[in-house]
Scaffold this active site. Structure first.
Site, mmCIF file in Angstrom:
data_model
loop_
_atom_site.group_PDB
_atom_site.id
_atom_site.type_symbol
_atom_site.label_atom_id
_atom_site.label_comp_id
_atom_site.label_asym_id
_atom_site.label_seq_id
_atom_site.Cartn_x
_atom_site.Cartn_y
_atom_site.Cartn_z
ATOM 1 N N CYS A 2 14.073 -9.597 13.253
ATOM 2 C CA CYS A 2 13.677 -9.520 14.739
ATOM 3 C C CYS A 2 12.577 -10.211 14.771
ATOM 4 O O CYS A 2 11.372 -10.396 13.835
ATOM 5 C CB CYS A 2 13.395 -7.933 14.656
ATOM 6 S SG CYS A 2 14.493 -6.775 14.245
ATOM 7 N N TRP A 73 17.739 -8.032 14.952
ATOM 8 C CA TRP A 73 18.719 -8.098 14.028
ATOM 9 C C TRP A 73 19.017 -6.875 13.353
ATOM 10 O O TRP A 73 17.867 -6.168 12.971
ATOM 11 C CB TRP A 73 18.054 -9.064 12.709
ATOM 12 C CG TRP A 73 19.309 -9.264 11.622
ATOM 13 C CD1 TRP A 73 20.194 -10.307 11.740
ATOM 14 C CD2 TRP A 73 19.431 -8.645 10.413
ATOM 15 N NE1 TRP A 73 20.883 -10.079 10.868
ATOM 16 C CE2 TRP A 73 20.526 -9.031 9.736
ATOM 17 C CE3 TRP A 73 18.747 -7.596 10.007
ATOM 18 C CZ2 TRP A 73 21.169 -8.579 8.570
ATOM 19 C CZ3 TRP A 73 19.161 -6.982 8.585
ATOM 20 C CH2 TRP A 73 20.299 -7.510 8.062
ATOM 21 N N ASN A 99 9.609 -4.560 14.235
ATOM 22 C CA ASN A 99 10.317 -5.202 13.192
ATOM 23 C C ASN A 99 10.114 -4.782 11.905
ATOM 24 O O ASN A 99 8.849 -4.436 11.422
ATOM 25 C CB ASN A 99 9.687 -6.810 13.344
ATOM 26 C CG ASN A 99 10.247 -7.655 12.103
ATOM 27 O OD1 ASN A 99 11.276 -7.436 11.536
ATOM 28 N ND2 ASN A 99 9.433 -8.709 11.828
ATOM 29 N N GLY A 100 11.228 -4.365 11.359
ATOM 30 C CA GLY A 100 11.009 -3.733 9.906
ATOM 31 C C GLY A 100 12.255 -2.422 9.937
ATOM 32 O O GLY A 100 13.003 -2.341 10.490
ATOM 33 N N GLU A 484 25.050 -24.156 -3.451
ATOM 34 C CA GLU A 484 24.291 -24.503 -2.140
ATOM 35 C C GLU A 484 25.283 -24.909 -1.138
ATOM 36 O O GLU A 484 25.154 -24.637 0.054
ATOM 37 C CB GLU A 484 22.966 -25.367 -2.251
ATOM 38 C CG GLU A 484 22.320 -25.751 -0.999
ATOM 39 C CD GLU A 484 21.614 -24.810 -0.234
ATOM 40 O OE1 GLU A 484 21.827 -23.790 -0.604
ATOM 41 O OE2 GLU A 484 21.314 -24.935 0.873
ATOM 42 N N LYS A 488 26.311 -23.279 2.384
ATOM 43 C CA LYS A 488 26.283 -23.856 3.693
ATOM 44 C C LYS A 488 27.505 -23.624 4.373
ATOM 45 O O LYS A 488 27.504 -23.294 5.607
ATOM 46 C CB LYS A 488 25.843 -25.217 3.494
ATOM 47 C CG LYS A 488 24.321 -25.768 3.222
ATOM 48 C CD LYS A 488 23.235 -25.419 4.454
ATOM 49 C CE LYS A 488 22.932 -23.900 4.054
ATOM 50 N NZ LYS A 488 21.816 -23.760 3.098
ATOM 51 N N GLU A 491 28.119 -20.008 5.515
ATOM 52 C CA GLU A 491 27.253 -19.531 6.453
ATOM 53 C C GLU A 491 27.631 -20.174 8.104
ATOM 54 O O GLU A 491 27.451 -19.611 8.948
ATOM 55 C CB GLU A 491 25.961 -20.101 6.435
ATOM 56 C CG GLU A 491 25.085 -19.315 5.393
ATOM 57 C CD GLU A 491 23.453 -19.846 5.196
ATOM 58 O OE1 GLU A 491 22.818 -18.980 5.395
ATOM 59 O OE2 GLU A 491 23.490 -20.989 5.036
ATOM 60 N N HIS A 507 38.185 -21.119 -16.644
ATOM 61 C CA HIS A 507 38.071 -20.009 -17.126
ATOM 62 C C HIS A 507 38.768 -18.990 -16.162
ATOM 63 O O HIS A 507 38.461 -17.746 -16.195
ATOM 64 C CB HIS A 507 36.943 -19.783 -17.950
ATOM 65 C CG HIS A 507 36.600 -20.427 -18.861
ATOM 66 N ND1 HIS A 507 37.112 -20.269 -20.106
ATOM 67 C CD2 HIS A 507 35.571 -21.498 -18.930
ATOM 68 C CE1 HIS A 507 36.577 -21.260 -20.999
ATOM 69 N NE2 HIS A 507 35.839 -22.167 -20.320
ATOM 70 N N LYS A 606 17.059 -15.963 10.367
ATOM 71 C CA LYS A 606 16.427 -16.794 9.523
ATOM 72 C C LYS A 606 15.400 -16.412 8.620
ATOM 73 O O LYS A 606 15.573 -16.828 7.469
ATOM 74 C CB LYS A 606 15.739 -17.562 10.581
ATOM 75 C CG LYS A 606 14.832 -18.747 9.961
ATOM 76 C CD LYS A 606 15.799 -19.843 9.275
ATOM 77 C CE LYS A 606 15.271 -21.032 8.505
ATOM 78 N NZ LYS A 606 16.032 -21.874 7.733
HETATM 79 O O1 M6R Z 1 12.819 -17.789 3.693
HETATM 80 P P1 M6R Z 1 13.389 -17.693 2.408
HETATM 81 O O2 M6R Z 1 13.508 -19.066 1.718
HETATM 82 O O3 M6R Z 1 12.618 -16.589 1.362
HETATM 83 O O4 M6R Z 1 14.870 -17.279 2.699
HETATM 84 C C1 M6R Z 1 15.738 -16.949 1.715
HETATM 85 C C2 M6R Z 1 17.230 -16.860 2.387
HETATM 86 O O5 M6R Z 1 17.365 -15.888 3.128
HETATM 87 C C3 M6R Z 1 17.603 -18.219 3.054
HETATM 88 O O6 M6R Z 1 17.445 -19.294 1.759
HETATM 89 C C4 M6R Z 1 19.054 -17.839 3.175
HETATM 90 O O7 M6R Z 1 19.983 -17.548 2.043
HETATM 91 C C5 M6R Z 1 19.501 -19.100 4.250
HETATM 92 N N1 M6R Z 1 20.119 -18.653 5.348
HETATM 93 C C6 M6R Z 1 20.428 -20.239 3.505
HETATM 94 O O8 M6R Z 1 20.706 -21.112 4.437
#
Ligand code: M6R
Length: 611
Positions: A2, A73, A99-100, A484, A488, A491, A507, A606
């Site tokens: 949020c 969010w 927010n929270g 990673e 990506k 997402e 395995h 984010k």
């Molecule tokens: O701000 P942070 O690095 O602590 O965030 C961690 C994850 O939420 C963040 O890396 C998330 O997985 C991203 N969407 C990855 O692209």
């Protein structure tokens, strides 16, 4: 999650609030809303992104000198108009954004239901707001006093901003566990989840701490603790320019941020790494160098992409420093009563510095006596402030929801720490140390070379965009890169993708392989390379499609692959900073070719400031 924005002062509040919300949309985009002091409180809210609210309220009288705004969010209650913030109290005189999460909201709600309150939304926010109003009415006290009393009963995390129809110039704000920045202007104040909404108006900011409450008027900022004692606001200078949060001619923030990496890695090394002198200077690490060198164990705690950076660092630290490293999902670590022994060093890795799971994990470890070092991107963020020491990654604002440049900057910082400690400890020879410093210095240039292949990767994206699943495989330093790459792709393109250690594939996951499955090998030339080539052969033998990230000139892998993505040669320890780049591009272009919102993928945000 949020985003929250607020303004009080002589300017028109609505344009400031709405522009601020657009900048904070990365924090959540399920619904948007504003409350304005316009001869009484006017609240406008709508399911969807900021643009949808803007379209919806064209033609309304939006004149106001004080206002608050929220981009959501969803946690409690589905994303719809009803659950969108701001919420209004039962009397209609108070409006609040939040927010929270209020964890004991059900208990508070029951108390209010018994007193005859009804609720228009399913949110914990509306419960807290009415709880505050109930205290205000019962105690015949000010809103400020009621907020203070109410917050003593609240379990959970919050930043709240409140407007009171009867006091139209004042915003009351309070924080615990979610971020809040106040911008101090001349006869005006700005509020935001981060500093981006206030950038063009002021460079003077106050970061509000947990358990603090602010009473904000155009020409007055009063900061108090929940015990009603006045505090002196600590005004800091903001080191952030507007250009850093704009797209700068790119179609998406994600693409801009991928292409920024030569610069951001350079920024991260600048002033720290001197390859000729053979020195690495990092003040926030230097003061804990002894403790790190003598640590029995280093525990990396992080989430998502930052967790992957921790995994790479595990390999590097164990190799160069001969220290036992464990990498923990922050969310698991915090809840399982972790064993923290004297001499343990915790490294918290986070782009935002606000991730709730990571934050609480390090609070837990700190309370048990561990030394906490933060590897954080956002300056002044909660994780940075709670850590004993650490190093900023200096990657600049990362706005695309998918983390890219933050990852490579985290790797650069973690590598520098490992080099420094390994060298000081004597587990890394001077010759190798000097060689690695030179190699690290050359990484920005090599990332730039890797980016020159973007057009080729765009074509590959069109070729593979319809695959139902992807498998990503790598070994050693490149195993976390495989994870990673898969994250990506998931997402951004919503294609199911799994990352696996290449050898572990036989395995189980090998059962998935057929002629429709693209298998992405992260196969740069390193000490595992021959083994990875054997794994490629195993996939080929089962008619899988092999797509490989390879080192320039690697003909063996090229011969075994349907397609390749090339990166320059480098030391294997540093390879992840290069090998991840084509995977970021592949995910990005597949998202684009599928016409998806790559900067704001569905269901994500984010900054994950809730558990
Ligand atoms: O701000 P942070 O690095 O602590 O965030 C961690 C994850 O939420 C963040 O890396 C998330 O997985 C991203 N969407 C990855 O692209």
């Amino acid at each position: 999650m949020c985003g929250i924005v607020g303004y009080t002062g002589p300017r028109e509040a609505y344009p400031i609030v709405i522009k601020g919300l657009r900048r904070l949309e990365y924090r959540g985009y399920d619904s948007t809303g504003v409350a304005l002091q316009n001869n009484g409180l006017k609240v406008y809210k709508k399911k969807g992104k900021v643009a949808e609210l803007e379209e919806n309220i064209v033609g309304k009288d939006l004149h106001a000198h004080a206002g608050i705004g929220h981009t959501r969010w969803a946690t409690h209650g589905e994303p719809n108009d009803r659950n969108a913030h701001p919420h209004q109290s039962a009397s209609g005189k108070l409006a609040m954004i939040h927010n929270g999460i209020i964890e004991n909201y059900a208990q508070l709600k029951n108390e209010l239901l018994k007193k005859g309150y009804t609720f228009k939304s399913d949110t914990d926010t509306e419960v807290l707001l009415n709880f505050i109003e109930e205290i205000m009415v019962n105690n015949e006290c000010s809103l400020e006093e009621a907020v203070r009393v109410a917050l003593k009963r609240v379990v959970g995390a919050y930043v709240i901003l409140l407007l009171n129809e009867d006091d139209p110039e004042t915003i009351i704000a309070a924080r615990k566990g979610s971020p809040l920045v106040i911008g101090v202007g001349k006869g005006e104040h700005f509020l935001g989840s981060d500093a981006s909404p206030m950038l063009e108006y002021t460079k003077e900011v106050v970061y509000v701490n947990d358990y603090e409450l602010a009473i904000i008027r155009p020409d007055e900022l009063i900061l108090k603790n929940l015990g009603n004692e006045k505090l002196t606001p600590y005004v800091q200078k903001l080191d952030l320019e507007l250009a850093a949060i704009e797209k700068g001619g790119y179609d998406h923030f994600m693409l801009k941020e991928i292409f920024e990496q030569p610069q951001t890695i350079q920024d991260c090394l600048r002033g720290r790494l001197d390859a000729d002198a053979g020195t690495i200077t990092m003040a926030g690490i230097d003061q804990y160098a002894e403790q790190i060198m003598n640590a029995k164990r280093i525990v990396m705690v992080a989430c998502g992409t930052s967790w992957h950076a921790g995994l790479v660092a595990e390999y590097i630290f164990e190799e160069l420093c001969r220290i036992n490293v464990e990498v923990e999902y922050a969310s698991e670590f915090r809840y399982r009563n972790p064993v923290i022994s004297e001499g343990d060093v915790i490294i918290a890795i986070s782009q935002s510095g606000e991730t709730a799971d990571t934050l609480v994990a390090i609070e837990t470890a700190k309370a048990k006596g561990a030394i906490i070092l933060g590897v954080v991107n956002v300056v002044g963020s909660s994780i940075a402030r709670i850590s004993h020491g650490g190093a900023y990654t200096h990657a600049g604002p990362e706005i695309g929801v998918a983390s890219t440049k933050a990852f490579t900057a985290q790797l650069a910082v973690l590598t520098m720490i490992a080099l420094k400690i390994g060298h000081a400890k004597g587990t890394l020879s001077n010759e190798r140390y000097m060689g690695l410093l030179k190699e690290l210095n050359a990484i920005p240039e090599k990332v730039a070379v890797a980016l020159t292949h973007s057009e080729h990767i765009r074509k590959l994206a069109s070729k593979y965009k319809d695959a139902r699943d992807f498998l990503y495989l790598g070994r050693g330093y490149n195993f976390p890169v495989a994870l990673e790459g898969a994250l990506k792709l998931k997402e951004i393109s919503y294609i199911h993708a799994e990352g696996y250690p290449a050898a572990e594939m036989k395995h189980g996951p090998i059962a998935l392989v057929d002629e429709t499955l693209p298998v992405v090998f992260v196969a740069t030339r390193d000490s595992y390379h021959e083994k990875v080539v054997s794994n490629m052969q195993e996939i080929k033998a089962r008619k899988g499609m092999v797509v490989s990230v390879i080192t320039e000139g690697d003909e063996t892998s090229t011969g075994l692959s349907n397609d390749v993505m090339i990166v320059p040669e480098c030391d294997e320890i540093l390879a992840p900073m290069l090998s991840v780049v084509p995977l970021q591009l592949l995910a990005y272009y597949i998202g684009v070719v599928k016409d998806l919102d790559v900067d704001k993928p569905r269901n994500l945000a984010k900054s994950v400031t809730v558990e």
